[in-house]
Design an enzyme around this catalytic site. Structure first.
Site, mmCIF file in Angstrom:
data_model
loop_
_atom_site.group_PDB
_atom_site.id
_atom_site.type_symbol
_atom_site.label_atom_id
_atom_site.label_comp_id
_atom_site.label_asym_id
_atom_site.label_seq_id
_atom_site.Cartn_x
_atom_site.Cartn_y
_atom_site.Cartn_z
ATOM 1 N N LYS A 31 -5.714 -59.667 123.284
ATOM 2 C CA LYS A 31 -6.835 -58.725 123.365
ATOM 3 C C LYS A 31 -8.146 -59.464 123.610
ATOM 4 O O LYS A 31 -8.387 -60.528 123.014
ATOM 5 C CB LYS A 31 -6.887 -57.929 122.054
ATOM 6 C CG LYS A 31 -7.926 -56.831 121.981
ATOM 7 C CD LYS A 31 -7.773 -56.113 120.634
ATOM 8 C CE LYS A 31 -8.698 -54.930 120.488
ATOM 9 N NZ LYS A 31 -8.446 -54.196 119.222
ATOM 10 N N SER A 108 -7.862 -49.599 119.889
ATOM 11 C CA SER A 108 -8.595 -50.342 120.905
ATOM 12 C C SER A 108 -7.769 -51.473 121.511
ATOM 13 O O SER A 108 -8.234 -52.173 122.404
ATOM 14 C CB SER A 108 -9.868 -50.926 120.290
ATOM 15 O OG SER A 108 -9.548 -51.814 119.221
ATOM 16 N N SER A 132 -5.879 -49.681 115.300
ATOM 17 C CA SER A 132 -5.781 -50.098 116.695
ATOM 18 C C SER A 132 -4.568 -50.928 117.046
ATOM 19 O O SER A 132 -4.392 -51.311 118.205
ATOM 20 C CB SER A 132 -7.058 -50.852 117.101
ATOM 21 O OG SER A 132 -8.159 -49.975 117.084
#
Length: 391
Positions: A31, A108, A132
């Site tokens: 990420k 996210s 997330s």
């Protein structure tokens, strides 16, 4: 970075030598909140990318995986500053939910989830503040672990709300998730819980624990010595959601408020509205939310009095929302969703999503929610549950 349908924002294949270790032959997607030395971090926002220096250190969590033999294949899209659960990025687009066409991928850590779902990576490294890891795992049909808060160092990363920020990962199979846990988590004594408590959340009169979930559990109830059931009414879920949102929002403004005020970055409308609200949270409201958190934690502790007890619950209210839902509908859904996801954050407990069910033909599943420092016990229990054949 104008097309992220596969979740990737930066191809890093071959950029790092592959070492010998227990995770050889596994590909890692990271990420874009994790710093990699010499590689820019965008945190999902182009102005953040422009206004921050290129990192000169790599997150220790990524180094652990590199030293264990993974192949780093790329950086993946995150929602802006990780402050969303939708996976919709105003600047860079929305990764395609390969497992459920026409539905949002969930944020996210959306990019990491999609990269794993599409088979471009085997391990999707992300963060879980308000859900997330668990939410995109549910929406994309993946296994996903939010570990006990604090067991993995959060250095060299872009934070959101440190009181809740947690590193987690998603995989297509439980075996891979377990191998990553052996590398990432500290040693733990594995004790399989014998008592199961099933949470039955109710939102707007709808029971989220479905007949399919009941049938799936019925085939596996013999794994436990006792199974009990507890209804979670909407008042408790709303209380947990509001308490969590206040605590998270206050911290998010402490972390990012000065940058937003000084730099005036362009943010997606939903993210901008969220930070505008964060700005208004007072110290008194934060302190009251801390007291409310303690109250919620005591209630959950009553339901799980020992390491011998584990909760099973729906991870999300159901399948991922459709891409064409309005911003207002998504905002209302987010508040409902956070009543479920907030429980782990407010109590610092680990939660493991199992992609074992469908809703409206799309991926969905249940979570195991257990005692602190019992992350590996949740994995071992999941292995036992998945050994049981349906029917």
């Amino acid at each position: 970075m104008n097309s992220v349908l596969n979740g990737m924002v930066l191809d890093l294949k071959g950029a790092y030598p592959v070492k010998e270790g227990p995770l050889n032959h596994l590909r890692l997607a990271v990420k874009d909140l994790f710093h990699l030395a010499g590689v820019p971090t965008s945190a999902g926002n182009p102005h953040w990318l422009e206004s921050h220096p290129v990192p000169d250190e790599t997150a220790s969590s990524v180094l652990k995986l590199l030293n264990a033999g993974v192949e780093l294949v790329g950086k993946t899209l995150t929602d802006e500053l990780a402050y969303s659960l939708n996976g919709i990025n105003y600047h860079f687009g929305t990764p395609c939910n390969y497992a459920a066409e026409g539905r949002i991928p969930g944020g996210s850590s959306s990019g990491s989830a999609v990269a794993v779902s599409m088979g471009l990576a085997d391990i999707g490294l992300g963060t879980d503040t308000g859900g997330s890891i668990r939410v995109p795992a549910s929406y994309n049909g993946l296994f996903g672990l939010r570990p006990t808060h604090g067991v993995i160092e959060m250095d060299n990363m872009v934070p959101l709300a440190p009181q809740f920020d947690t590193i987690g990962w998603m995989t297509r199979d439980l075996e891979t998730l377990s191998k990553v846990a052996d590398v990432m988590l500290p040693p733990q004594t594995v004790h399989l819980p014998k008592q199961l408590v099933v949470f039955h959340p109710i939102i707007q009169g709808r029971h989220l624990w479905t007949d399919d979930a009941t049938n799936w559990l019925a085939d596996r109830a013999a794994v436990f010595e006792a199974v009990s059931h507890i209804e979670l009414d909407e008042s408790l879920l709303s209380f947990a959601s509001e308490t969590y949102r206040t605590l998270q929002g206050f911290q998010a403004w402490q972390v990012h408020g000065e940058w937003i005020t000084n730099e005036k970055p362009v943010l997606g409308s939903d993210i901008a509205a969220r930070f505008d609200w964060c700005r208004t949270i007072t110290e008194a409201q934060y302190e009251q939310a801390e007291r409310d958190r303690a109250s919620i934690r005591r209630q959950i502790d009553d339901y799980l009095p020992s390491d011998d007890t584990v909760v099973m619950m729906p991870t999300t209210p159901g399948a991922a929302p459709l891409l064409d839902e309005t911003p207002e509908e998504l905002a209302d859904y987010r508040n409902e969703l956070m009543g479920l996801t907030a429980l782990a954050g407010l109590t610092r407990r680990p939660q493991l999503h199992l992609p074992v069910l469908k809703d409206q033909g799309a991926p969905w599943g249940v979570s195991l929610f257990g005692a602190m420092q019992q992350d590996k016990a949740l994995i071992a229990l999941s292995e036992r549950l998945l050994e049981v054949n349906d029917g």
